[in-house]
Structure formats: structure tokens, C-alpha cells
Enzyme design. Structure first.
Site, PDB file in Angstrom:
ATOM      1  N   SER A 562       0.406   1.916  -4.926  1.00 53.51           N
ATOM      2  CA  SER A 562       0.073   2.588  -6.186  1.00 53.51           C
ATOM      3  C   SER A 562       1.335   2.760  -7.009  1.00 53.51           C
ATOM      4  O   SER A 562       2.444   2.835  -6.466  1.00 53.51           O
ATOM      5  CB  SER A 562      -0.546   3.953  -5.899  1.00 53.51           C
ATOM      6  OG  SER A 562      -0.670   4.712  -7.080  1.00 53.51           O
ATOM      7  N   TYR A 575      -1.109  12.423  -1.825  1.00 50.51           N
ATOM      8  CA  TYR A 575      -1.451  11.034  -2.145  1.00 50.51           C
ATOM      9  C   TYR A 575      -0.199  10.233  -2.476  1.00 50.51           C
ATOM     10  O   TYR A 575       0.024   9.136  -1.957  1.00 50.51           O
ATOM     11  CB  TYR A 575      -2.426  11.012  -3.319  1.00 50.51           C
ATOM     12  CG  TYR A 575      -2.821   9.625  -3.773  1.00 50.51           C
ATOM     13  CD1 TYR A 575      -3.805   8.909  -3.096  1.00 50.51           C
ATOM     14  CD2 TYR A 575      -2.215   9.025  -4.880  1.00 50.51           C
ATOM     15  CE1 TYR A 575      -4.173   7.636  -3.502  1.00 50.51           C
ATOM     16  CE2 TYR A 575      -2.573   7.757  -5.300  1.00 50.51           C
ATOM     17  CZ  TYR A 575      -3.557   7.062  -4.607  1.00 50.51           C
ATOM     18  OH  TYR A 575      -3.909   5.802  -5.010  1.00 50.51           O
TER      19      TYR A 575
END
Length: 685
Positions: A562, A575
Site C-alpha cells: 500500500s 494497517y
């Protein structure tokens, strides 16, 4: 103008297709893509308006069970039979295949096969040429001619082995004329041919020959044609057998792929396991297959492991490697012995069938369907051997004749006409979290580029449904995978290996997310996200790397990380930290696995809202609340803050996976590709 079934004025071609489908869909009658059928009838020539006699015959490369009108060749019967007058003799009979083109009616349909002469020259309205196990058992028995007379009386004639072609068509036509009472013939070493005045009669005659041969073998055959069971060579219990097969499969694939990467198929059919447990295994396997359709798919003989199932995995792997060296040397001798100045180059010396007593059969091909069909053909060969040995002794055609088929100029020409493979053909991909979103888009793209795909997901039903959308089991399978559980990961890897023979490409995509600020993030939140993504990627990569290293074929591992791995966004501690963990795994594994030819790269998406399982499960609502926008506007919000102002969708990430794992970036490893429409704060340098 091409004649369609509707415009012929007769149902002849339609009846032929119906008969062909019935015969071809029953495996007792013929193998996949094996045999051919024909019908003769009349139609109006659109040029002259006069009636002409036509031959409709299954074209080259088709399958009887799925035959359609497009798979038929249509020829002018008068012109086809006139070829007899210009036939230059058996030494030049290959020239007759090109001559068939001058006999086509209209556009002619499919390319005529080598067996066209058999159908056109035999004086019968309907002809069936098939490869039934029971018929080939008689055809390959040492005393096949005598057995034919004993089993069928004068109703079925015997034709000595001859390579398919124009001369064989002349031989069968002559034998039919000499035996007017015959309904068909046994082709030595090959199969059967039957005929009739009507389509129903031809089909009935074919089935009578097949069933009569099978019944005779059943009634008069020896009860143990393969000899007694050899202690230690019996089938392993089911679960142990599949575990052993998965452990052996990567190395066996490496042996089958020394010349060219292959896809595999595993079969533990009871008939295979029984054959592998018997005294005559080595003797019969060494004789090889006989029907041309069989050995073109299986090579002339298999590689047979000569150790019992009780041997350790290490002992079996060591012996398999030794036997592979011997097999390649033996195949080279076969090629050098029989080649001449016109022979095509040797196509590869690796086995396509590997037999492991107690475990089963591993078969190989350029794709899954070819590998599976090769296994089916060797099972046909086992059935043939059983029948021949039950009545007499199995005596296939000679190696010299096999070579004349395998390295036939016409066969080589057929191979050269095949389309170029797609970029990922022959590659086996495992994608985690692939039942939706990014993973599903990646799986779809890889399948479209020719890869075999294993869709792994926590939800087995969804994984199987996603796989079904991509095609049948030759294209994709769905497996359950809790990536946070080492045992579940290993089970998923084993299923992938058993489904397609090995593994080439892994995409670590499984993930989830919770959007919370530091003080609201619990220890459980932290552990859950790290277990699924950081630990999960580690477990998948570890289990996959073992397979990749054992195969010695290189490979790819892709991490869907990501932009958050480098960008410090708000309310996202767990996350983003786990994505940073994944990003560094890419660098570490690229260094460690590079010596094995395994490339490890990452992709950093941002804001993939559309179709995302993560966003639809609450993450989207949480992020929308964080940024103060409506959830339905979140995708556009992410797009608006980028340099390109374009929304990122799952297919964009799939494109990046395709590029990283395709032929263009073979010297690239340790790279992270941003797919975020441009987020300056996430620039890697």
C-alpha cells in the site's frame, strides 16, 4: 460458398454430428480428440445447380464428443476418389494430404485430417474410426489376427499395422471389398474401423465391435493379467498418498520441465494404483504405448520409480533424479537410432508420464488440459495392456514405427501451425484473498494471459465461485486459505501443487483493515491485522518458496502492499505498520531468493474502493468518516487528491501484476510500483 447443414437439402451432416457426439462422449468408445467419423451424401452444387456427392468427415484436431458443423471437412467425393489415379505410392503418400485441398467443396470447412482417405475410399455411406480400449487390446495382442477371427468370426476383418495415410485407406477399402460380410476391422496396433449403410447402422456396428471385445476379455481373460501384487508397492492410504504426492510434485515437475516448463496433473485412479503395484509394471511400462494418439501425448514410455511406497521421500527424490538422467539418455538413443536427414529436431527428452508406486501418476503438458489428457491417455494404455495381457501378451508397434509417427513431417507441420502461447501460458499462479476486489481482478487477468490460477480465500464457497467465473478446472480452482494459520497455508499450497503440478507465481493479496487512532487501537486490532497481512504474507511466501526452489524454474512473488507503507496517514497505525512490514519483506526476500531465480516485487495501491472487500466491510465507512466525506464519494475523494486525478480500480493493480510477472521485466526484483494516480507524499525517492 460454404455449404451449411441447412442448405445441403439432407440431414446427412446433422446425423453425422449427432452420431459423433454420442460416440465421443463415452470414453469406452474413444479417447479425447481420438478417431474420426464420416458420412457420404448428396447436395446441390450452388454453381451448377446439379446434385453432387459429398463426403463430410471430422477435420484435423477436432474432438468427436464436442464436434460441431465447423469441425467438419466437406469434400467432393468424385475428386477425392480420383486421387487414386495419381497416387504416387506409399513412399510419397504424405503428398496426398495437400491434394485433399483440391477436393474441398466451397470453403471446405475444417482442414482435412490424415485419415480422410480411409473415409473417402471405403465403399460405405458411413464410417467410424475409433480408439476404444477393448478394441486396441485386441489390436495390440501378440496373436491379434487369430483373436479377431475367434472373437468376431467373419464379421470383423484384420488389417496389419500401417501408419495412417492414403495407403491405409486403400488397404481398408480392399479388405472391405474382399470381405462383404464384414461390418468393420481391427487395425493392428491402432484401433477399429466400422461402417454401415446408414448412420444408425454404422454406430451400431461400432458399438457391437467395442462391446463384443470387452465382453470377451471379461469372460475369457486371465483374472490377474498384471501379475501378483508386490509387497510394499500397494497404494498408500488416501491422506498419506496425497501428502506424499504434494511433497514429490515440485521435484517431478522440475524433471519434466528440464527442456521446457510444463504444467502437471496428478491422478490416483484405482486402476493406475493397481497397475503400479503389480509384478509386470516395469516390463509393460518399458514396452510403451501403441495407439498413435496415445504416445503422441505420453511419449513412447513413462518414467517409472522403482522404489516401494515405504521408501522415504528423500530416497524417492534421489532415485527420481537418477532415473531422469537415465530416461533422457535413453530417449536420445531412441532419437539418434531412428532419425534420418529429414527428421525434425528432437523436441525434448523429458518424460511426460511419471509413475510412482503407491502414490499415482503425474502427467505433463504445455497446459493443464494437455497434461490431464496425457494422463487420461496413459490410463487408456493401462486398460489396453490389461486386456491384451489377459488374453495373450501385449505387443505394441515397434519403436521405429513410433518414431515415424512422433517425428512425422505432417505432425511437425501441425505443431508449427499452433498459435503462439500467451505471455503467462504454462505458469501456475496462487492469489490470496482472490474472491473479490484486487485479488479477483489479478486472478482474472492472469487467467486471461494463459496462467493456471488457484484462487485462495478464507471463504471456500466464494473462492470456488470466483474460480468458476474464470473457466473450468483446467483454468482455475478455488481453495480455502486462512493465511494466518501455517497449517492452512500449507494445505492450500499442497492443493495448488496437486491441481496443476507446481507453482510459479504467488500474489500476497489477502488483507483487512480497521481505521482507528492510536488510543482506540486495541492489542487485538493490532494482532489481527499483523496476523493476516504481515504474518500471513510471511507464511505464504515461506511455503511457496519451498516449492519454487525445489522446482528449479525460478518464479515470482508479488506483495500487494500500500502507499500507506511509506505515507503517514491519520488514524491508521495498525494497517500502515503492517503494510510497512510487507514492504520490507519484499526487499528481504528479493535478496534471499534471487539466487534461485525467484523475483520478489511489490505494488503500492491507494484508495481502491470499487469492488473492494476491505472497503465494503466497514473500512470504507471508517475512512469516509475520517475524511469527512460521504462513503459513496470516497473513491472520487481519493482521486481528487492525486496528481493524475484519476480513480484507482482493481484492474489497474492487476495490470501491474501482469507487467511485473510477464516477459518484459525479467531482470527486475526488489521493486515497489506505486499504483495510486500519484501521491507525492508516497513517492519512494
Amino acid at each position: 460458398m460454404t455449404q451449411s447443414i441447412a442448405s445441403t437439402g439432407t440431414s446427412t451432416a446433422a446425423q453425422l454430428i449427432e452420431r459423433s457426439n454420442r460416440l465421443g462422449q463415452d470414453k469406452k468408445n474413444t479417447n479425447y480428440a481420438g478417431g474420426n467419423t464420416s458420412a457420404k451424401g448428396s447436395a446441390i452444387d450452388p454453381v451448377t445447380g446439379e446434385s453432387v456427392e459429398l463426403l463430410w468427415v471430422k477435420g484435423s484436431g477436432g474432438d468427436l464428443g464436442t464436434l460441431t458443423e465447423k469441425g467438419l471437412s466437406t469434400l467432393r467425393l468424385d475428386r477425392m476418389r480420383s486421387l487414386v489415379e495419381v497416387y504416387p505410392g506409399v513412399d510419397r503418400e504424405d503428398e496426398m494430404v495437400a491434394a485433399f485441398d483440391y477436393c474441398l467443396h466451397g470453403k471446405g470447412g475444417a482442414a482435412p485430417s490424415i485419415d480422410t482417405a480411409m473415409h473417402g475410399l471405403v465403399n460405405a455411406n458411413h464410417v467410424d474410426h475409433l480408439h476404444p480400449d477393448s478394441g486396441i487390446a485386441i489390436a495390440t495382442a501378440k496373436d491379434g489376427r487369430e483373436l479377431t477371427a475367434k472373437i468376431f468370426g467373419g464379421k470383423v476383418a484384420w488389417v496389419d499395422w500401417r501408419r495412417p495415410g492414403f495407403q491405409l485407406g486403400l488397404d481398408i477399402a480392399r479388405i472391405k471389398e474382399e470381405n462383404p460380410q464384414a461390418i468393420g476391422c481391427i487395425l493392428g496396433g491402432h484401433g477399429i474401423t466400422a461402417w454401415g449403410d446408414t448412420s444408425d447402422e454404422s454406430e451400431a456396428n461400432s458399438l457391437w465391435i467395442i462391446d463384443t471385445a470387452a465382453a470377451y476379455i471379461q469372460e475369457h481373460g486371465a483374472p490377474e493379467p498384471f501379475g501378483a501384487v508386490v509387497p510394499g508397492f500397494e497404494a498408500m492410504p488416501d491422506s498419506e498418498r496425497r501428502t506424499r504426492a504434494a511433497a514429490l510434485a515440485p521435484t517431478i515437475r522440475s524433471l519434466a520441465s528440464a527442456d521446457k516448463p510444463m504444467v502437471g496433473h496428478y491422478c490416483d485412479d484405482q486402476r493406475v494404483l493397481d497397475f503400479l503395484s503389480r509384478q509386470k509394471l516395469a516390463q509393460l511400462a518399458e514396452l510403451g504405448t501403441s495407439c498413435p494418439d496415445h504416445f503422441l501425448r505420453t511419449k513412447i514410455k513413462p518414467l517409472v520409480l522403482d522404489l516401494p511406497a515405504s521408501a522415504s521421500i528423500e530416497e524417492q527424490l534421489e532415485r527420481l533424479n537418477e532415473l531422469h538422467v537415465e530416461y533422457r539418455e535413453d530417449y536420445r538413443r531412441y532419437y539418434e537410432t531412428h532419425k534420418d536427414e529429414n527428421s525434425p529436431a528432437m523436441r525434448g527428452a523429458d518424460p511426460l508420464i511419471v509413475l510412482v508406486p503407491g502414490v499415482g501418476m503425474f502427467s505433463y503438458g504445455a497446459n493443464k488440459q494437455t497434461a490431464r489428457v496425457a494422463g487420461e491417455f496413459y490410463l487408456n494404455a493401462i486398460n489396453v495392456m490389461r486386456g491384451a495381457e489377459a488374453l495373450s501378451s501385449y505387443t505394441p508397434i515397434s519403436d521405429a514405427e513410433k518414431f515415424r509417427i512422433e517425428y512425422w513431417a505432417l505432425e511437425e507441420a501441425k505443431l508449427q501451425r499452433m498459435p503462439q502461447p500467451k505471455s503467462h501460458a504454462g505458469r501456475i499462479a496462487l492469489v490470496t484473498g482472490a474472491a473479490s476486489g484486487i485479488g479477483k481482478a489479478v486472478a482474472k487477468r492472469l487467467a486471461a494471459e494463459g496462467a493456471c490460477v488457484v484462487i485462495a480465500d478464507l471463504d471456500l464457497a466464494k473462492a470456488q465461485a470466483a474460480a468458476a467465473e474464470l473457466g473450468d478446472a483446467d483454468v482455475a480452482v478455488g481453495v480455502a486459505a486462512n493465511v494466518a494459520d501455517a497449517g492452512a497455508v500449507q494445505a492450500a499450497i499442497d492443493e495448488a501443487v496437486l491441481a496443476f503440478g507446481g507453482l510459479d507465481l504467488v500474489v500476497n493479496n489477502a488483507g483487512l483493515s480497521l481505521s482507528k487512532p492510536l488510543l482506540e487501537t486495541t492489542e487485538a486490532d493490532w494482532d489481527l491485522q499483523h496476523d493476516v497481512m504481515a504474518k500471513g504474507s510471511f507464511l505464504v511466501s515461506k511455503a511457496a518458496a519451498k516449492v519454487l526452489i525445489e522446482q528449479k524454474l525460478g518464479g515470482d512473488i508479488i506483495y500487494i502492499s500500500s502507499k500507506n507503507s511509506v505515507f503517514a496517514g491519520p488514524n491508521n497505525i495498525a494497517y500502515s505498520a503492517t503494510k510497512a512490514d510487507q514492504a520490507h519483506q519484499v526487499r528481504l526476500l528479493a535478496v534471499e531468493l534471487g539466487e534461485h531465480g525467484v523475483r520478489v516485487n511489490g505494488i503500492n495501491p491507494d484508495g481502491v474502493v470499487r469492488g473492494s472487500g476491505i472497503f465494503s466491510s466497514g473500512w470504507g465507512a471508517q475512512r469516509a468518516a475520517t475524511y469527512g466525506v460521504a462513503e459513496e464519494d470516497l473513491g472520487q475523494f481519493y482521486a481528487n487528491r492525486t496528481i493524475l486525478k484519476r480513480e484507482v480500480i482493481p484492474e489497474n493493480i492487476a495490470d501491474a501484476v501482469y507487467v511485473l510477472t510477464g516477459p518484459e521485466l525479467t531482470r527486475t526484483t526488489g521493486l515497489h510500483i506505486p499504483v495510486d494516480s500519484g501521491v507525492a507524499a508516497a513517492f519512494l525517492r
